[in-house]
Design an enzyme around this catalytic site. Structure first.
Site, short mmCIF file in Angstrom:
data_model
loop_
_atom_site.label_atom_id
_atom_site.label_comp_id
_atom_site.label_asym_id
_atom_site.label_seq_id
_atom_site.Cartn_x
_atom_site.Cartn_y
_atom_site.Cartn_z
N ASP A 23 38.23 42.79 38.44
CA ASP A 23 38.34 42.68 40.07
C ASP A 23 37.62 43.88 40.10
O ASP A 23 37.97 44.50 41.53
CB ASP A 23 39.38 42.72 40.03
CG ASP A 23 41.03 42.37 40.17
OD1 ASP A 23 40.05 40.22 39.84
OD2 ASP A 23 41.51 41.31 39.51
N HIS A 51 36.51 36.17 42.11
CA HIS A 51 36.05 37.06 42.90
C HIS A 51 35.28 36.73 44.87
O HIS A 51 34.33 34.97 44.58
CB HIS A 51 34.93 37.96 42.59
CG HIS A 51 33.98 36.80 41.66
ND1 HIS A 51 33.63 36.90 40.55
CD2 HIS A 51 32.93 36.55 42.85
CE1 HIS A 51 32.83 36.29 40.43
NE2 HIS A 51 32.01 36.63 41.20
P1 IMP Z 1 44.75 34.76 31.19
O1 IMP Z 1 43.49 34.76 31.37
O2 IMP Z 1 45.09 34.16 32.72
O3 IMP Z 1 45.12 34.37 29.40
O4 IMP Z 1 45.58 36.23 31.50
C1 IMP Z 1 45.46 37.07 30.54
C2 IMP Z 1 45.75 38.39 31.49
O5 IMP Z 1 44.44 38.73 32.56
C3 IMP Z 1 46.64 38.54 32.84
O6 IMP Z 1 46.90 40.04 32.89
C4 IMP Z 1 46.06 38.45 33.86
O7 IMP Z 1 46.56 38.90 35.04
C5 IMP Z 1 44.50 38.73 33.72
N1 IMP Z 1 43.43 38.65 33.90
C6 IMP Z 1 42.58 37.14 34.04
N2 IMP Z 1 41.26 36.93 34.10
C7 IMP Z 1 41.64 38.26 34.77
C8 IMP Z 1 40.35 38.89 36.20
O8 IMP Z 1 39.16 38.56 36.27
N3 IMP Z 1 40.91 39.78 36.93
C9 IMP Z 1 41.92 40.40 36.75
N4 IMP Z 1 42.63 40.13 35.99
C10 IMP Z 1 42.79 38.73 35.31
#
Ligand code: IMP
Length: 434
Positions: A23, A51
């Site tokens: 982000d 985004h």
């Molecule tokens: P997952 O990618 O859904 O498995 O999530 C794993 C971790 O990565 C979690 O803490 C999510 O909040 C974080 N996360 C995954 N993609 C993003 C992103 O694009 N921005 C911020 N956090 C992310």
């Protein structure tokens, strides 16, 4: 007037990576740079990323498609390292089409990219519920289970499989049967039926077919023809599967996986732009040494509108962690920094930046990525004077308030990499280049 980024593009193929926990505002930088490039290529992640990009009065939301799609001359590529949820992708394409963005030859999807299926999303949510207070805090988009199946191989479906009905049917039947054992046995969940999934995804495949190709060949032919390529890492290095704050990370190599995720060797990339917020934020669980779970964090959250684009969750906010940033810069090989959301910090008397940690009774300025160790790191801060002037009307870095410039200088000096872009608002023109 849009900022002139032509100079940055003359450096050659460029990669854009997030240097914190995601982000950071990569979408805005990719959108601006895309004007200078022939290709915008995403190499990892899936619809967990999110985004928005503001152009004039319009706001565009992205999860899978690179924001380069807003530039008609730029071909957007979802390369082999991306995991694709076809339903989400088609929704995003529809939404963009309704906003007047044409999508034909300018969107290419790798036939080797893996497909996120409904059982991946079920597995993701059920596993998180089962972990209760030990959960990772995923976006529940099925990312981890899909990458796990990719590594397991026998249970994986790639875009190329999806386009071949007979192969897709055979694989899906077999995989759903196996997944049902897992869903029922481990989680006590109701079984899935393969045929509605088959019908729905078969229809998606027909719509996506014109965009699917061998993107490794596409990119190598483009390079041979002298085309300029920009690569976009989704998520960010502190969420990188190998180099992030494991296990509170995502399931791909967000800052280091360009080569595996595209088939383009690292030597073809001449410049790496590291995107960093002027402060830190994080969604989901995991250690965050400079977190301000107090009025300061709340002020940053409100001013920076820090709520997740994908899940709407409030983001955890805190002071800028320079120890983490220097680590991120080193691991990604960032050659220049883009400092985003500097305007959010207007209105503080003082600003803190973390320059070392107290860890296991010692002072260290090395970032310890292992979550269990990082959890006990106590930040040591340096305090810098803040500024109160709003930044929206500034056109040059030299015209920023002196204390804002001092803040930027501190970042560059600590990290050892120059700041090339400073963003002071969501609009394209609110971008200062130096
Ligand atoms: P997952 O990618 O859904 O498995 O999530 C794993 C971790 O990565 C979690 O803490 C999510 O909040 C974080 N996360 C995954 N993609 C993003 C992103 O694009 N921005 C911020 N956090 C992310």
């Amino acid at each position: 007037m849009e900022p002139d980024l032509a100079l940055l593009a003359t450096l050659g193929n460029t990669s854009v990576v997030g240097l914190q926990w995601g982000d950071e505002g990569k979408g805005k930088v990719v959108d601006l740079l895309a004007e200078q490039f022939d290709f915008a290529v995403r190499w990892n992640g899936g619809s967990n990323a999110g985004h928005s990009v503001t152009v004039g009065s319009k706001r565009y939301a992205f999860h899978l498609i690179p924001s380069g799609i807003l530039r008609p001359q730029c071909v957007s590529v979802l390369a082999n390292g991306v995991v694709i949820d076809p339903i989400q992708l088609l929704q995003e394409m529809d939404q963009l089409a309704q906003q007047g963005i044409a999508m034909g030859e300018n969107l290419r999807i790798s036939s080797a990219a893996h497909v996120v299926l409904p059982y991946h999303k079920r597995q993701d949510s059920l596993s998180e519920s089962r972990l209760a207070d030990k959960k990772i805090g995923t976006t529940a988009r099925g990312i981890g289970p899909c990458y796990a199946d990719k590594a397991t191989r026998s249970n994986a479906i790639r875009m190329g499989d999806l386009l071949d009905e007979a192969r897709f049917k055979e694989k899906l039947q077999r995989i759903v049967e196996e997944k049902n054992h897992l869903l029922a046995g481990l989680y006590g969940d109701v079984p899935l039926e393969w045929s509605p999934i088959f019908e729905q995804y078969r229809a998606c495949a027909q719509q996506l077919r014109p965009h699917v190709c061998n993107t490794v060949q596409l990119l190598h032919e483009a390079m041979a023809a002298g085309k300029r390529i920009m690569f976009e890492g989704a998520n960010a290095i502190l969420l990188d599967l190998d180099h992030g704050t494991y296990p509170f990370v995502t399931s791909s190599n967000c800052g280091t996986g360009l080569s595996a995720g595209t088939g383009v060797p690292g030597s073809a990339v001449k410049s790496v732009l590291g995107i960093v917020k002027a402060y830190n934020s994080r969604v989901g669980a995991g250690p965050f040494p400079t977190e301000q779970d107090n009025a300061t964090g709340e002020k940053i959250r409100q001013r920076g509108r820090e709520f997740g684009t994908t899940t709407g969750r409030p983001r955890r906010c805190g002071w800028l962690d320079l120890v983490a940033l220097r680590y991120s810069t080193r691991v990604t090989g960032a050659t220049a920094l883009c400092v985003m959301l500097l305007d959010v910090l207007s209105g503080f008397d003082e600003l803190k930046v973390c320059t070392a940690y107290r860890l296991a009774g010692k002072t260290t300025d090395w970032f310890e990525a292992d979550a269990s160790q990082l959890a006990s790191a106590e930040p040591i801060y340096e305090t810098l004077p803040g500024w109160h002037e709003p930044l929206d009307a500034v056109h040059k870095v030299a015209d920023l308030p002196a204390n804002a410039r001092r803040y930027l200088d501190k970042i560059a000096a600590f990290v050892g990499v120059p700041v090339r872009i400073v963003s002071i608002g969501p609009a394209r023109h609110q971008t200062l280049v130096q």
